[in-house]
Each structure stands twice: as structure tokens, then as C-alpha cells.
Write an enzyme that holds these catalytic residues in place. Structure first.
Site, PDB file in Angstrom:
ATOM      1  N   SER A 161       0.836  -1.197   0.000  1.00 12.03           N
ATOM      2  CA  SER A 161       0.000   0.000   0.000  1.00 12.03           C
ATOM      3  C   SER A 161       0.880   1.261   0.000  1.00 12.03           C
ATOM      4  O   SER A 161       1.694   1.445  -0.896  1.00 12.03           O
ATOM      5  CB  SER A 161      -0.957  -0.048   1.187  1.00 12.03           C
ATOM      6  N   ASP A 201      -9.540  -2.669  -6.790  1.00 19.16           N
ATOM      7  CA  ASP A 201      -9.020  -2.034  -5.577  1.00 19.16           C
ATOM      8  C   ASP A 201      -9.447  -0.563  -5.558  1.00 19.16           C
ATOM      9  O   ASP A 201      -9.002   0.224  -6.392  1.00 19.16           O
ATOM     10  CB  ASP A 201      -7.502  -2.150  -5.566  1.00 19.16           C
ATOM     11  N   HIS A 217      -8.016  -4.510  -1.845  1.00 16.67           N
ATOM     12  CA  HIS A 217      -6.807  -3.847  -1.362  1.00 16.67           C
ATOM     13  C   HIS A 217      -6.170  -4.688  -0.267  1.00 16.67           C
ATOM     14  O   HIS A 217      -6.722  -4.844   0.833  1.00 16.67           O
ATOM     15  CB  HIS A 217      -7.159  -2.455  -0.809  1.00 16.67           C
TER      16      HIS A 217
END
Length: 406
Positions: free
Chosen positions: A215, A341, A370
């Protein structure tokens, strides 16, 4: 018996007879089987798919096909949980949390601050008993993540089985350590990451060294690689669920449903991380506005962009977007993203740019959310992302000489 009671009894009787008749005649089971067959066809045709593999060179593509075959295999998400937002929400609760014992170390930053590293030394490694030669992986968590995140623990578990050492880079102020200077972290400023990378490399200069970012950690790592090119001790990198364009990510997360499910919660986490050190920030920031932020963008506007000297939030987001630096990456990098996502919308994924860099490979799944990538009927122990990580790091450390530029 009154009329109302008689009507009720008759209704129950007819209902039971209809149900018995359907099942006895096979109609009920036929409906169930037809629905099941239709759903299976939909799942196999629209949900379970092979990922799209985008590379800038045939050599890197062949290397992945030979040594990281999972990137060419069909990804089967749970039949009951394949939608991106659902996977994102469920992963922290469904997946197990392996027991990992860390050794914490605080190192000095260039501005006088301190950086917290959590080491998994893997001293019981049978494949690499010599610690000086033991391959090392630096792990970068997400926006408000630490070494205790389930996905980090799973990466360490996978590394343990292969005999590798891991170090987790905890961003300033989020892992319980005190701030010595009024500075935290952001996706664009790579100074702390550079400090950590060179510190680890100096400790184990003879060991193969790579990094993996998740991320925001992936964004930070990509920005570092885009700045350094080939001038880095890292041999390769793996990136998972990175946001490629900060503007697109912010827009997506501010849609009503996404704001409710993700944005507001993450904003409160960011506010909590600075509240503990508020006395240090009160004279430098308008902390009342910071604490009133309802979105990540508002928080970044009042706090992050100001801290790192950007004139506007747009200047910060432009600098934080790794898509602009992808062409300059000079070591092999594997990037896994899901097309559903909401943190990294598919239109923001730089497919065409990736094709122009022989060091970059994108693995794009149709679903996975995600940092989700759940698979199997009950995805508790291992995810698709975990398996991609394991195969790729093993491929780099054991067959890395076959990759261009490594």
C-alpha cells in the site's frame, strides 16, 4: 374455530403440500442445481481468471514464468467473497496472525529523530546458518501499519520457511516509540527509507538484499527506486496494492460508500497517531483543523503537506504519485494490483509506462481488493498475495542472476 384461525391452518397446510410436491417431483432440487450451475459458470467465466502479466522485457517475463509461475496461474478467490471491498474488509479478521518474535532496534535519522526497526533474525535458518550471508528482506507496511499487521506477519512466516531474515520499517510515531523531532512520514519523502536501507546494507554487506512494500509502503518504495535508479543496494523489490496516482486514490476513497467503509476510519487512525505527540506539533500546525479532518486528503492538506514543505496539497500528491517515476526504476520490480481495488483504481495503473521499462512487471488480477487476495473456501492461512511474495523473493535470491540488470 374462527375464520382467521381456519385461514391460517389452511395456509400452512397448502404451503407444506406445495413444498413437499416440489421436492418430491424434483422441481425444487432442479431449481437449486440450476442456480448452482449458473453461479459456477459465472464464477469460472467472470471471477476466477488468470492475472494479466505486463512486462517491459521478454527476459523478465520468462524469468517469472520459470521461477514465479503463480503469476501465470488462475487466481481463485472464495466463491462467497470475491468483491474487492468485501475482501479488503474481511482479510484482517479472517486470516491468521502467525506468532512472530521481534528484536527491536532504534536507529538515528538524519534530522536527529529515531526510526524503529523490528528484526526477525531467523537465527535457526538451516539454509543460511551464517548470518552474514543470510538473505535479507526489508518490509514496508501500509499507511498506518506496523510490524504487527497480519500481512506483514504472513510475509515473515513465508520468509522463515525459506531461511531468510526480515526487518520491518516502522514509520515514525506509529509503533509506540517517542518522537525526538517534530516529523512523521509521508509517501514522497524517502530520506528515512534511504537511511534504513543503507544501515541494513552496512550491517550485512555480503548478504543479498531486497525490499517489499505494501500500500503506502509500496508507494514509498517505488518513489525511492524511481529516484535512485540503479544506485541502490537492493537487488529487487516487490510491491503490493500500491496507489499509483494519489489524486485518483483520493477521489476514489471520497466516494460515499468508500468514505464510509475506509476513508473516515483511516483518517481517525492518522489523527490518533499524531495526538500522542500533539505537544510537539501545536506550535507548528493548526492542530484544531488537523483533528477536524474528515478525509485523508483534508488531513494531508492540514498536516502532511505542511510538514514536508509543499506549497499545496496538489504539489504533495503530484510528488507522492509513483507513476511519474516508473520509467526511471533500475532494478527488477514485481507489482501486484487488483483491478477492483478502490485504493488504487484500475484507470490509474500505469500499464503503458510499465511496458517501456524492462525492469518492471505488473501482475493485475480481476479481483482481490486492497491487500485482500483471499483464496480458497476458507482463506485463513495463506493468500494469493502471500504466495506471490514467497515465489518472487525465492526466485530473486536463488535465481536472480537470470534477471536482466541484477
Amino acid at each position: 374455530m374462527n375464520l382467521q384461525g381456519l385461514t391460517r391452518e389452511l395456509s400452512l397446510y397448502l404451503e407444506s403440500r406445495v413444498r413437499e410436491g416440489l421436492l418430491a417431483s424434483g422441481v425444487g432440487w432442479s431449481l437449486v442445481l440450476c442456480f448452482g450451475a449458473a453461479y459456477a459458470c459465472y464464477y469460472l467465466s467472470s471471477i476466477a481468471k488468470k492475472p494479466q502479466l505486463v512486462t517491459g522485457s521478454e527476459g523478465f517475463c520468462r524469468f517469472l514464468q520459470d521461477h514465479c509461475p503463480i503469476v501465470t496461474e488462475t487466481y481463485y478467490p472464495p466463491v462467497w467473497c470475491w468483491e474487492g471491498r468485501v475482501q479488503t474488509l474481511l482479510r484482517p479478521f479472517i486470516t491468521s496472525r502467525p506468532n512472530v518474535q521481534y528484536r527491536n532496534e532504534l536507529i538515528k535519522a538524519m534530522d536527529g529523530g529515531q526510526i524503529s526497526l523490528d528484526w526477525f533474525d531467523n537465527n535457526d535458518s538451516k539454509c543460511y546458518p551464517d548470518s552474514n550471508m543470510r538473505p535479507t528482506i526489508l518490509l514496508l507496511p501500509g499507511l498506518t501499519g506496523t510490524s504487527r499487521e497480519s500481512y506483514i506477519l504472513h510475509m515473515i512466516q513465508q520468509s522463515k520457511t525459506l531461511g531468510y531474515r526480515c526487518a520491518v520499517f516502522n514509520y515514525r510515531g506509529v509503533a509506540g516509540e517517542n518522537l525526538l523531532t517534530p516529523r512523521t512520514y509521508c509517501a514522497a519523502n524517502t530520506e528515512d527509507l534511504e537511511t534504513v536501507i543503507h544501515y541494513i546494507h552496512n550491517l550485512y554487506s555480503s548478504a543479498l538484499f531486497m525490499a517489499a512494500g505494501v500500500s503506502m509502503g509500496g508507494m514509498l518504495l517505488l518513489n525511492y527506486l524511481g529516484k535512485t535508479g540503479r544506485e541502490t543496494p537492493l537487488k529487487a523489490a516487490a510491491i503490493f496494492s500500491a496507489g499509483w496516482n494519489a489524486f485518483e486514490s483520493a477521489d476514489s476513497l471520497e466516494k460515499p460508500v468508500n468514505w464510509l467503509l475506509f476513508n473516515y476510519y483511516l483518517t481517525t487512525c492518522l489523527q490518533s497517531s499524531v495526538t500522542r505527540h500533539r505537544q510537539m506539533f501545536d506550535k507548528l500546525f493548526n492542530m484544531n483543523l488537523v483533528m477536524k479532518a474528515k478525509t485523508i486528503r483534508e488531513f494531508d492538506k492540514q498536516f502532511t503537506s505542511v510538514m514536508f514543505g509543499y506549497p499545496t496539497i496538489d504539489d504533495y500528491y503530484a510528488d507522492a504519485s509513483p507513476c511519474s517515476r516508473l520509467k526511471r526504476i533500475g532494478i527488477p520490480v514485481l507489482c501486484l494490483n487488483s483491478m477492483d481495488d478502490v485504493f488504487s483504481p484500475n484507470q490509474a495503473i500505469p500499464v503503458e509506462t510499465a511496458k517501456q521499462n524492462p525492469n518492471v512487471a505488473l501482475v493485475l488480477t480481476s479481483c482481490g481488493g486492497h491487500i485482500g487476495f483471499l483464496e480458497g473456501l476458507w482463506p485463513r492461512k495463506c493468500t494469493y498475495m502471500d504466495r506471490v511474495f514467497k515465489q518472487f523473493v525465492q526466485a530473486v535470491f536463488e535465481h536472480g542472476s537470470n534477471i536482466l540488470n541484477i
